[in-house]
Design a protein around this motif. Structure first.
Motif, PDB file in Angstrom:
ATOM      1  N   VAL A 143       0.862  -1.189   0.000  1.00 35.81           N
ATOM      2  CA  VAL A 143       0.000   0.000   0.000  1.00 35.81           C
ATOM      3  C   VAL A 143       0.894   1.233   0.000  1.00 35.81           C
ATOM      4  N   ILE A 144       0.736   2.064  -1.016  1.00 40.12           N
ATOM      5  CA  ILE A 144       1.480   3.325  -1.078  1.00 40.12           C
ATOM      6  C   ILE A 144       0.677   4.377  -0.316  1.00 40.12           C
ATOM      7  N   THR A 145       1.342   5.030   0.646  1.00 42.34           N
ATOM      8  CA  THR A 145       0.672   6.061   1.443  1.00 42.34           C
ATOM      9  C   THR A 145       1.320   7.426   1.180  1.00 42.34           C
ATOM     10  N   LYS A 146       0.650   8.451   1.626  1.00 42.93           N
ATOM     11  CA  LYS A 146       1.165   9.837   1.549  1.00 42.93           C
ATOM     12  C   LYS A 146       1.488  10.271   0.119  1.00 42.93           C
ATOM     13  N   ALA A 147       0.762   9.734  -0.840  1.00 44.51           N
ATOM     14  CA  ALA A 147       1.008  10.115  -2.242  1.00 44.51           C
ATOM     15  C   ALA A 147       0.714  11.599  -2.457  1.00 44.51           C
ATOM     16  N   ASP A 148      -0.114  12.174  -1.567  1.00 43.79           N
ATOM     17  CA  ASP A 148      -0.465  13.598  -1.736  1.00 43.79           C
ATOM     18  C   ASP A 148       0.732  14.522  -1.527  1.00 43.79           C
ATOM     19  N   ILE A 149       1.785  14.021  -0.833  1.00 44.31           N
ATOM     20  CA  ILE A 149       2.947  14.891  -0.642  1.00 44.31           C
ATOM     21  C   ILE A 149       4.136  14.455  -1.508  1.00 44.31           C
ATOM     22  N   ALA A 150       3.885  13.528  -2.438  1.00 41.46           N
ATOM     23  CA  ALA A 150       4.967  13.018  -3.301  1.00 41.46           C
ATOM     24  C   ALA A 150       5.657  14.143  -4.065  1.00 41.46           C
ATOM     25  N   SER A 151       4.863  15.091  -4.564  1.00 34.73           N
ATOM     26  CA  SER A 151       5.461  16.150  -5.393  1.00 34.73           C
ATOM     27  C   SER A 151       6.393  17.043  -4.571  1.00 34.73           C
ATOM     28  N   PHE A 152       6.080  17.212  -3.264  1.00 29.72           N
ATOM     29  CA  PHE A 152       6.965  18.028  -2.406  1.00 29.72           C
ATOM     30  C   PHE A 152       8.289  17.314  -2.157  1.00 29.72           C
ATOM     31  N   ALA A 153       8.262  15.997  -2.209  1.00 23.41           N
ATOM     32  CA  ALA A 153       9.469  15.215  -1.923  1.00 23.41           C
ATOM     33  C   ALA A 153      10.157  14.761  -3.216  1.00 23.41           C
ATOM     34  N   ASP A 154       9.693  15.294  -4.352  1.00 21.92           N
ATOM     35  CA  ASP A 154      10.254  14.913  -5.661  1.00 21.92           C
ATOM     36  C   ASP A 154      10.226  13.410  -5.884  1.00 21.92           C
ATOM     37  N   VAL A 155       9.109  12.799  -5.567  1.00 26.76           N
ATOM     38  CA  VAL A 155       8.992  11.354  -5.734  1.00 26.76           C
ATOM     39  C   VAL A 155       7.963  11.053  -6.812  1.00 26.76           C
ATOM     40  N   ASN A 156       8.324  10.132  -7.679  1.00 24.91           N
ATOM     41  CA  ASN A 156       7.462   9.755  -8.787  1.00 24.91           C
ATOM     42  C   ASN A 156       6.696   8.474  -8.408  1.00 24.91           C
ATOM     43  N   ILE A 157       5.395   8.626  -8.131  1.00 22.00           N
ATOM     44  CA  ILE A 157       4.569   7.503  -7.669  1.00 22.00           C
ATOM     45  C   ILE A 157       4.457   6.401  -8.732  1.00 22.00           C
ATOM     46  N   GLU A 158       4.338   6.807  -9.993  1.00 20.39           N
ATOM     47  CA  GLU A 158       4.212   5.796 -11.059  1.00 20.39           C
ATOM     48  C   GLU A 158       5.470   4.938 -11.131  1.00 20.39           C
ATOM     49  N   GLN A 159       6.639   5.585 -10.948  1.00 21.70           N
ATOM     50  CA  GLN A 159       7.900   4.839 -10.964  1.00 21.70           C
ATOM     51  C   GLN A 159       7.981   3.920  -9.740  1.00 21.70           C
ATOM     52  N   MET A 160       7.461   4.397  -8.603  1.00 24.95           N
ATOM     53  CA  MET A 160       7.454   3.582  -7.383  1.00 24.95           C
ATOM     54  C   MET A 160       6.631   2.312  -7.625  1.00 24.95           C
ATOM     55  N   LYS A 161       5.473   2.478  -8.270  1.00 26.09           N
ATOM     56  CA  LYS A 161       4.617   1.314  -8.582  1.00 26.09           C
ATOM     57  C   LYS A 161       5.340   0.352  -9.516  1.00 26.09           C
ATOM     58  N   LYS A 162       5.986   0.905 -10.536  1.00 23.61           N
ATOM     59  CA  LYS A 162       6.727   0.057 -11.486  1.00 23.61           C
ATOM     60  C   LYS A 162       7.823  -0.714 -10.771  1.00 23.61           C
ATOM     61  N   ASN A 163       8.505  -0.044  -9.840  1.00 29.28           N
ATOM     62  CA  ASN A 163       9.595  -0.703  -9.105  1.00 29.28           C
ATOM     63  C   ASN A 163       9.074  -1.838  -8.220  1.00 29.28           C
ATOM     64  N   ILE A 164       7.904  -1.623  -7.602  1.00 30.19           N
ATOM     65  CA  ILE A 164       7.311  -2.689  -6.775  1.00 30.19           C
ATOM     66  C   ILE A 164       7.057  -3.909  -7.657  1.00 30.19           C
ATOM     67  N   LEU A 165       6.424  -3.663  -8.809  1.00 24.56           N
ATOM     68  CA  LEU A 165       6.055  -4.769  -9.701  1.00 24.56           C
ATOM     69  C   LEU A 165       7.262  -5.381 -10.403  1.00 24.56           C
ATOM     70  N   SER A 166       8.331  -4.622 -10.520  1.00 23.01           N
ATOM     71  CA  SER A 166       9.514  -5.207 -11.157  1.00 23.01           C
ATOM     72  C   SER A 166      10.152  -6.232 -10.222  1.00 23.01           C
ATOM     73  N   VAL A 167      10.035  -6.010  -8.902  1.00 21.31           N
ATOM     74  CA  VAL A 167      10.552  -7.013  -7.948  1.00 21.31           C
ATOM     75  C   VAL A 167       9.542  -8.148  -7.797  1.00 21.31           C
ATOM     76  N   ASN A 168       8.290  -7.780  -7.623  1.00 24.65           N
ATOM     77  CA  ASN A 168       7.253  -8.793  -7.402  1.00 24.65           C
ATOM     78  C   ASN A 168       6.037  -8.541  -8.301  1.00 24.65           C
ATOM     79  N   PRO A 169       6.049  -9.155  -9.490  1.00 25.94           N
ATOM     80  CA  PRO A 169       4.950  -8.909 -10.440  1.00 25.94           C
ATOM     81  C   PRO A 169       3.597  -9.382  -9.904  1.00 25.94           C
ATOM     82  N   LYS A 170       3.606 -10.188  -8.829  1.00 26.08           N
ATOM     83  CA  LYS A 170       2.343 -10.706  -8.296  1.00 26.08           C
ATOM     84  C   LYS A 170       1.770  -9.830  -7.165  1.00 26.08           C
TER      85      LYS A 170
END
Lengths: 221, 115
Positions: free
Chosen positions: A162-189
């Motif tokens: 579960v990804i939390t605090k996505a509402d402050i991602a832009s303040f922390a320069d974090v790319n949520i879509e890339q975070m999701k891709k990285n999760i699935l690249s380790v565990n596609p299931k």
């Protein structure tokens, strides 16, 4: 000199108790969920938001794990749900024996759901089976999109992230879509969900639906 | 840093194994440490030495062998050493996999002197 062949998992004693817990939960038709994630990833906040909804459908109890304080159990009790606090006194994870001891305080005939909030840590809790049915790992956006790649076992040994605090991602320069891709690249299931504030209001609908679906699937077994 | 807990668990198993075997001295314990076991070899050694310092196991050597992570492709069944992510089966390009080795730590053997 003699060589004694052992071939035994170092955690086999914990595993034995975890299996005992699992059988006990099954016998009483109790669904058990283990929530893990870094300190500050929003585990207790998620619980505060989903418990009022889940408690309407299931008789729920929460086991809280922290190094010190009763703070989290007190926060949970404010939602009207029964909470039991384990203080590990420096221990970085919960183990099956601690859950066995807390479970003895819970009335199994009047409980449908037990949620365990593990000690905040993205490494150690992952390695200890508690006897749970479902594992959920929280990853807060400010931790950074590369964390799934840096902590692969946390992504691998879980059912959902579960990804939390996505509402402050832009303040922390974090790319949520890339975070999701990285999760699935380790565990596609892995099932990837989001919880947190949208326009200032906390929402965890997808997490609640996911838990309900899993409980239903277990009861149908 | 759960290496101390891992070593406490290991010592409990070692005690059970050597119990009643007339062991005079334990020379070494050999562990296979899975690459995805989330345990740091140095921290395991440190915890082991600290936990055994004032016990009959003082001076016993802890031998650590790294166990690679092995993934089995769910599409074609081929097994591969898993070094990095994302997984892509070298035989068929499959993306889904099951890990069959490297997630745990095993006590392989105990080397000891008998009475």
């Amino acid at each position: 000199m003699a060589e004694i062949k052992v071939q035994k998992d170092v955690k086999s004693l914990n595993k034995e108790i975890a299996e005992k817990n699992r059988a006990e939960f099954k016998k009483h038709n109790i669904f058990v969920m283990n929530i893990m994630g870094s300190p500050g990833s929003g585990k207790t906040t998620l619980l505060e938001n989903i418990l009022p909804v889940l408690a309407k459908s299931y008789r729920t109890a929460v086991i809280e794990g922290d190094l010190a304080t009763q703070n989290d159990a007190e926060r949970i009790r404010k939602t009207g749900v029964e909470a039991f606090q384990i203080n590990t006194n420096g221990g970085c994870h919960l183990n099956a024996k601690q859950i066995e001891a807390e479970y003895a305080k819970i009335d199994p005939d009047h409980t449908d759901l037990i949620i365990i909030e593990n000690v905040g840590n993205l490494v150690c809790p992952i390695e200890w089976d508690l006897g749970e049915d479902l594992r959920v790992v929280l990853l807060s956006a400010p931790e950074g999109e590369d964390k799934p790649l840096k902590y692969p076992p946390a992504m691998l040994k879980t059912d959902a992230v579960v990804i939390t605090k996505a509402d402050i991602a832009s303040f922390a320069d974090v790319n949520i879509e890339q975070m999701k891709k990285n999760i699935l690249s380790v565990n596609p299931k892995a099932v990837v969900l989001e919880a947190g504030k949208v326009n200032g209001v906390y929402s965890a609908e997808s997490v609640i639906d996911y838990i309900k679906e899993k409980i239903k699937a277990k009861k149908a077994e | 840093m759960h290496e101390t807990a891992l070593m406490q668990n290991m010592l409990a198993i070692v005690d059970k194994v050597i119990e009643g075997q007339q062991v005079k001295k334990v020379n070494s314990i050999t562990l296979s440490v899975g690459k995805l076991s989330n345990a740091l070899p140095d921290a395991l050694t440190f915890a082991f030495e600290a936990l055994t310092a004032d016990t009959p196991l003082k001076g016993c050597k802890l031998i650590l062998k790294e166990l690679p992570a092995v993934a089995v492709c769910e599409a074609c069944g081929a097994d591969t050493i898993l070094n990095d992510f994302p997984f892509s089966c070298p035989k068929c390009g499959g993306k889904f996999y099951t890990i069959v080795q490297g997630e745990d730590i095993y006590i392989e053997s105990i080397d000891c002197e008998l009475e």
